[in-house]
Scaffold this motif. Structure first.
Motif, PDB file in Angstrom:
ATOM      1  N   CYS A 145     -10.181  -2.431   1.271  1.00 55.59           N
ATOM      2  CA  CYS A 145      -9.790  -1.200   1.970  1.00 55.59           C
ATOM      3  C   CYS A 145     -10.896  -0.150   1.903  1.00 55.59           C
ATOM      4  O   CYS A 145     -11.215   0.517   2.900  1.00 55.59           O
ATOM      5  N   LEU A 185       0.837  -1.195   0.000  1.00 51.62           N
ATOM      6  CA  LEU A 185       0.000   0.000   0.000  1.00 51.62           C
ATOM      7  C   LEU A 185       0.876   1.249   0.000  1.00 51.62           C
ATOM      8  O   LEU A 185       2.016   1.224   0.464  1.00 51.62           O
ATOM      9  N   ASN A 186       0.316   2.346  -0.515  1.00 54.16           N
ATOM     10  CA  ASN A 186       1.067   3.599  -0.556  1.00 54.16           C
ATOM     11  C   ASN A 186       0.106   4.771  -0.388  1.00 54.16           C
ATOM     12  O   ASN A 186      -1.113   4.607  -0.404  1.00 54.16           O
ATOM     13  N   TRP A 187       0.674   5.973  -0.246  1.00 52.28           N
ATOM     14  CA  TRP A 187      -0.157   7.140   0.021  1.00 52.28           C
ATOM     15  C   TRP A 187      -1.020   7.530  -1.174  1.00 52.28           C
ATOM     16  O   TRP A 187      -2.134   8.046  -1.013  1.00 52.28           O
ATOM     17  N   THR A 188      -0.531   7.293  -2.379  1.00 55.26           N
ATOM     18  CA  THR A 188      -1.341   7.573  -3.567  1.00 55.26           C
ATOM     19  C   THR A 188      -2.581   6.694  -3.575  1.00 55.26           C
ATOM     20  O   THR A 188      -3.707   7.155  -3.849  1.00 55.26           O
ATOM     21  N   ALA A 217      -4.004   5.374  -0.924  1.00 57.51           N
ATOM     22  CA  ALA A 217      -4.874   5.807   0.162  1.00 57.51           C
ATOM     23  C   ALA A 217      -5.707   7.020  -0.246  1.00 57.51           C
ATOM     24  O   ALA A 217      -6.915   7.102   0.044  1.00 57.51           O
ATOM     25  N   LEU A 218      -5.083   7.976  -0.936  1.00 57.88           N
ATOM     26  CA  LEU A 218      -5.798   9.192  -1.355  1.00 57.88           C
ATOM     27  C   LEU A 218      -6.926   8.861  -2.320  1.00 57.88           C
ATOM     28  O   LEU A 218      -8.080   9.297  -2.123  1.00 57.88           O
ATOM     29  N   TRP A 219      -6.625   8.064  -3.347  1.00 57.83           N
ATOM     30  CA  TRP A 219      -7.652   7.722  -4.321  1.00 57.83           C
ATOM     31  C   TRP A 219      -8.744   6.855  -3.701  1.00 57.83           C
ATOM     32  O   TRP A 219      -9.930   6.977  -4.054  1.00 57.83           O
ATOM     33  N   SER A 231      -2.394   2.165  -8.901  1.00 55.09           N
ATOM     34  CA  SER A 231      -1.275   2.701  -8.114  1.00 55.09           C
ATOM     35  C   SER A 231      -0.575   1.618  -7.301  1.00 55.09           C
ATOM     36  O   SER A 231       0.564   1.800  -6.857  1.00 55.09           O
TER      37      SER A 231
END
Length: 300
Positions: free
Chosen positions: A199, A64-67, A69-71, A183
């Motif tokens: 998620c 997982l990554n922040w991109t 999480a944002l989308w 992503s």
């Protein structure tokens, strides 16, 4: 036949089944409660799906990554509010017409896909999508005399604006989910879509529980008491969403959502056979236009 096509058709059928069940629940749970059951009873199944893919099918977990999480958050919030608008729409018009208004989504999804992801469409695909949207608008005007004034009324009425807004927000949600899945850059579209679904539905459940606890705690009690019918909504919703997420990871959002207009065919069947709502010739003609747009899309 490309894999995304049968997956999308199955997802559209399950989405229609979920919407029909939500229409039944709205009377007892209200708009917020009927919208919540889609996520609240669906997220455990989504998590189980990921675990089965990992432990049985052998797919590794993607990082997982922040991109992502944002989308995922943008898509999750957009889907919540789009679902609430759609459920509210059912109280304003019959089931088929209420669903039809939200099906302007493919054009809006194409626009968002172009702006956010740089996705492009062929001229044939654009024409097919337009034919489908004309079919949607034909359905929305089917019960009034055909005139420019009535067309303006049909497009600017409160019902139409809520439906078009619902389609726009669903379009944002769809593009966000595709962005989130891509992503991950993980072990394949099936696992990427499954992790995104797990998620997102977990986040949506937590968000709506907090919202319902703040606005009216009694809604939570009603959702628990209606667990038999609500769990069916959750099951149909999460399996359908798994199909949507997988299809949108495999193919551009505009194509997936355009093919997904076949849901209106299922919707008219449910409207007639389950809710005993009358269907006139213009609505049937609009449905045929949608089918024609779908076939044009597949052969373009």
């Amino acid at each position: 036949m490309e894999l995304w096509i049968p997956i999308t058709i199955a997802a559209a059928f399950l989405q229609n089944l979920r919407s029909a069940l939500q229409k039944h629940l709205q009377g007892s749970l209200g708009t917020r409660g009927a919208s919540f059951v889609r996520f609240g009873y669906g997220f455990p199944i989504a998590i189980l799906y990921v675990l089965c893919l990992h432990h049985i099918a052998g797919y590794p977990f993607p990082a997982l990554n922040w991109t992502f999480a944002l989308w995922a958050v943008i898509g999750g919030l957009a889907q919540i509010f789009a679902t609430m608008m759609l459920v509210h729409l059912f109280s304003l018009r019959n089931f088929a017409v209420g669903t039809a208004y939200s099906k302007t989504e493919p054009v809006q999804a194409a626009i968002f896909g172009f702006i956010l992801l740089g996705e492009k469409l062929t001229p044939g695909s654009v024409a097919a999508i337009i034919v489908g949207v004309i079919g949607v608008m034909t359905i929305s005007m089917a019960r009034m005399p055909l005139s420019w004034r009535n067309m303006l009324v049909a497009l600017t009425s409160r019902t139409a604006l809520i439906g078009i807004a619902s389609g726009a927000v669903f379009g944002i949600s769809a593009v966000s989910y595709r962005s989130a899945s891509l992503s991950l850059g993980g072990p394949g579209p099936v696992m990427e879509a499954a992790v995104t679904l797990a998620c997102v539905t977990t986040f949506q459940t937590a968000f709506m529980l907090v919202w319902m606890f703040w606005k009216d705690k009694r809604e939570i009690v009603q959702v628990v008491l209606s667990w038999r019918s609500s769990s069916l909504v959750g099951l149909a919703g999460v399996v359908g969403s798994a199909g949507w997420f997988t299809a949108m990871t495999l193919q551009q959002v505009a194509y997936v959502r355009a093919l997904g207009q076949i849901e209106l065919v299922f919707t008219f069947m449910a409207s007639y056979f389950l809710f005993h709502e009358r269907v006139n010739r213009m609505e049937v003609f609009g449905c045929l236009l949608i089918v024609g747009g779908i076939l044009g899309l597949l052969f373009s």
